[in-house]
Design an enzyme around this catalytic site. Sequence first.
Site, PDB file in Angstrom:
ATOM      1  N   ASP A 268     -12.000 -10.491  -0.975  1.00 21.23           N
ATOM      2  CA  ASP A 268     -13.284 -10.665  -0.295  1.00 21.23           C
ATOM      3  C   ASP A 268     -14.297  -9.747  -0.966  1.00 21.23           C
ATOM      4  OD1 ASP A 268     -12.458  -8.257   0.939  1.00 21.23           O
ATOM      5  OD2 ASP A 268     -12.180  -9.172   2.905  1.00 21.23           O
TER       6      ASP A 268
ATOM      7  N   HIS B 224     -10.202  -6.354  -2.359  1.00 22.72           N
ATOM      8  CA  HIS B 224     -11.274  -6.127  -1.375  1.00 22.72           C
ATOM      9  C   HIS B 224     -12.429  -5.451  -2.110  1.00 22.72           C
ATOM     10  CE1 HIS B 224      -8.908  -7.481   1.961  1.00 22.72           C
ATOM     11  NE2 HIS B 224      -7.910  -6.695   1.608  1.00 22.72           N
TER      12      HIS B 224
ATOM     13  N   GLU C 235       0.808  -1.227   0.000  1.00 23.48           N
ATOM     14  CA  GLU C 235       0.000   0.000   0.000  1.00 23.48           C
ATOM     15  C   GLU C 235       0.842   1.279   0.000  1.00 23.48           C
ATOM     16  OE1 GLU C 235      -2.803  -0.438   3.232  1.00 23.48           O
ATOM     17  OE2 GLU C 235      -3.793  -2.131   2.279  1.00 23.48           O
TER      18      GLU C 235
HETATM   19  C1  XIL Z   1      -6.294  -6.564   8.089  1.00 22.02           C
HETATM   20  C2  XIL Z   1      -6.633  -7.752   8.953  1.00 22.02           C
HETATM   21  O1  XIL Z   1      -7.534  -8.564   8.265  1.00 22.02           O
HETATM   22  C3  XIL Z   1      -7.240  -7.303  10.248  1.00 22.02           C
HETATM   23  O2  XIL Z   1      -7.406  -8.408  11.141  1.00 22.02           O
HETATM   24  C4  XIL Z   1      -6.332  -6.269  10.915  1.00 22.02           C
HETATM   25  O3  XIL Z   1      -6.954  -5.781  12.082  1.00 22.02           O
HETATM   26  C5  XIL Z   1      -6.056  -5.127   9.964  1.00 22.02           C
HETATM   27  O4  XIL Z   1      -5.496  -5.629   8.772  1.00 22.02           O
HETATM   28  N1  XIL Z   1      -4.904  -4.776   3.516  1.00 22.02           N
HETATM   29  C6  XIL Z   1      -3.929  -5.605   3.969  1.00 22.02           C
HETATM   30  C7  XIL Z   1      -4.203  -6.518   5.095  1.00 22.02           C
HETATM   31  O5  XIL Z   1      -2.865  -5.663   3.354  1.00 22.02           O
HETATM   32  O6  XIL Z   1      -3.066  -6.766   5.874  1.00 22.02           O
HETATM   33  C8  XIL Z   1      -5.307  -6.016   5.970  1.00 22.02           C
HETATM   34  O7  XIL Z   1      -5.600  -7.010   6.948  1.00 22.02           O
HETATM   35  C9  XIL Z   1      -6.513  -5.690   5.144  1.00 22.02           C
HETATM   36  C10 XIL Z   1      -6.211  -4.613   4.123  1.00 22.02           C
END
Ligand code: XIL
Length: 553
Positions: free
Chosen positions: A268, A237, A160
């Site tokens: 997801d 996501h 990111e």
């Molecule tokens: C998220 C986890 O699913 C959560 O349990 C945690 O509290 C926060 O991070 N992008 C990413 C992941 O690269 O590491 C993130 O995971 C979701 C968004």
Amino acid sequence: MFVLSSSLARVLTVVGTLLAFLLPATSADASSPLRTHAAARGKFIGAALATGPLANESAYRTIAATEFNQITAENAMKWDATEPNQNQFNFSGADAIVNFATQNNQEVHGHTLVWHSQTPGWVQGLSASAMRSAMQNHISRVVGRYADNAAVVSWDVVNEVFDDNGGMRTSFWYNTLGQSFIADAFRAARAADSNARLCINDYNVEGINAKSTAMYNLVRSLRQQGVPVDCVGFQGHLAIQYGFPNDIQQNLQRFADLGVQVRITELDVRMQMPRDASKDATQATYYRNVVNACLAVTACAGVTIWGFTDKHSWVPDTFQGQGAALIYDQNYQPKPSYNAVHDALAGGTTTDNTPPTTPGTPVTGTVTSNSASVTWPASTDTGGSGLAGYNVYREQGATDPLLGQSTTNSITLTGLTPNTQYQVYVRARDGAGNLSGNSPTVAFTTQSGPGGGPCTATGTVQNQWSTGYVVQPVTVTNTGTSAISGWTVTFTLPAGHQLTGSWNASVSVSGQTVTARNAGYNGNLAPNASTSFGFQVSRPNGNTQTPSGYTCA
Ligand code: XIL
């Protein structure tokens, strides 16, 4: 990490394919788990795992082991878990994930080395030179720990680094070190493991947009400079209310053409709660289309889902009012999205964009005051995903509300308003969420309810004296669009008032509430027609109040 030379890998693939022919028991029949089908296609299907349920829930462990051939630690390999204090490393969670993968013949994607989130405060406060050393030390220790582990094959080196418009994210990394932290991180990872596949990962880069184009330009330029970027991760996501990135395959392909591996790393598909059958069907199309996009791009290594059960998902905690983003429900039951992933991996190489045929003209059966049964000639579906059911809508204007859903070609609609005309039509939907055209409409009118249909009542005091009054007329009007066959008016008597007589209605009193039902001869009212009744009341001497709150039903 352990990598086959590509020619040896190809020979083994050919041998494996031959074995698959010779040993049908190991081939992917329809009921095989996801991982069997994925492996047969040369892809991985993965899930992010959380260490809590992995330790405590056998259903979680069983599905994680059976269905997936790749896993990612949801949190256990992040900096706050692995190096909470400078140079104090804790690999308990990370090791639990890697050991589980080893036991179950799964590969592990290390997530994540350098990120602005879930990184302890001590890192964020360092000076530039100290921060660069801390980053290099962290990468060296974490990657180095698993460099010889056969399960751990790849890493998200940076995560990111872009903002939502495609600029560099102004994180503490960027603000302290400038953009050079990215190349430095990749070089440190390569130094720690010469074979691991090194990835850059981000969200909202699934389709072609400003952010994914910025990613594309960065990856191309880093590789031109000899920086070891081997792979690009597309988090995935998604949310059904924001639409599907239809150019995902094209986008994956343009990265593949740069010579990098691509992968879906955190898939997801969330929805506004509550969940329903139609949202589930839409979600299934998203899962299906992502898997198909990866299958269609040779350089796409596989798809990792960000969890697998709605019981353990980051979505409800992160996106208010949203949830149900995964392929199993809270009780570990597979959802339509599981079937979509399964069927796509099992060989449905085409995406189903063909809607079912339009249903025939509906006819009504029994109609009561609040329900109606409706039946229609069935649709057929040839798109591949199969007929899933029907949606029944009320034709009303700009937006036609959904009255009900059925998996068969009939339905009993409930919760209807008495004495009301409905025009309804039906649309079929398939397993991929495609909706057919609208069937012709059928009209029906619900019967009058026990108290008649929609109506109003107004009372006029005709005559009053110090100890009583006459209300005449109480006008009852049918305000609906169809005839009613009865009405019930209620109103409230002030305290101390007593009914002494009534006409043209049958009246009963309970406490201060008076209920007046139509007489035998004045219950039938056409639309807009009126009738009336009257009554007489005695009241305490000097009291000037009269009844109020006339309602009609
Ligand atoms: C998220 C986890 O699913 C959560 O349990 C945690 O509290 C926060 O991070 N992008 C990413 C992941 O690269 O590491 C993130 O995971 C979701 C968004």
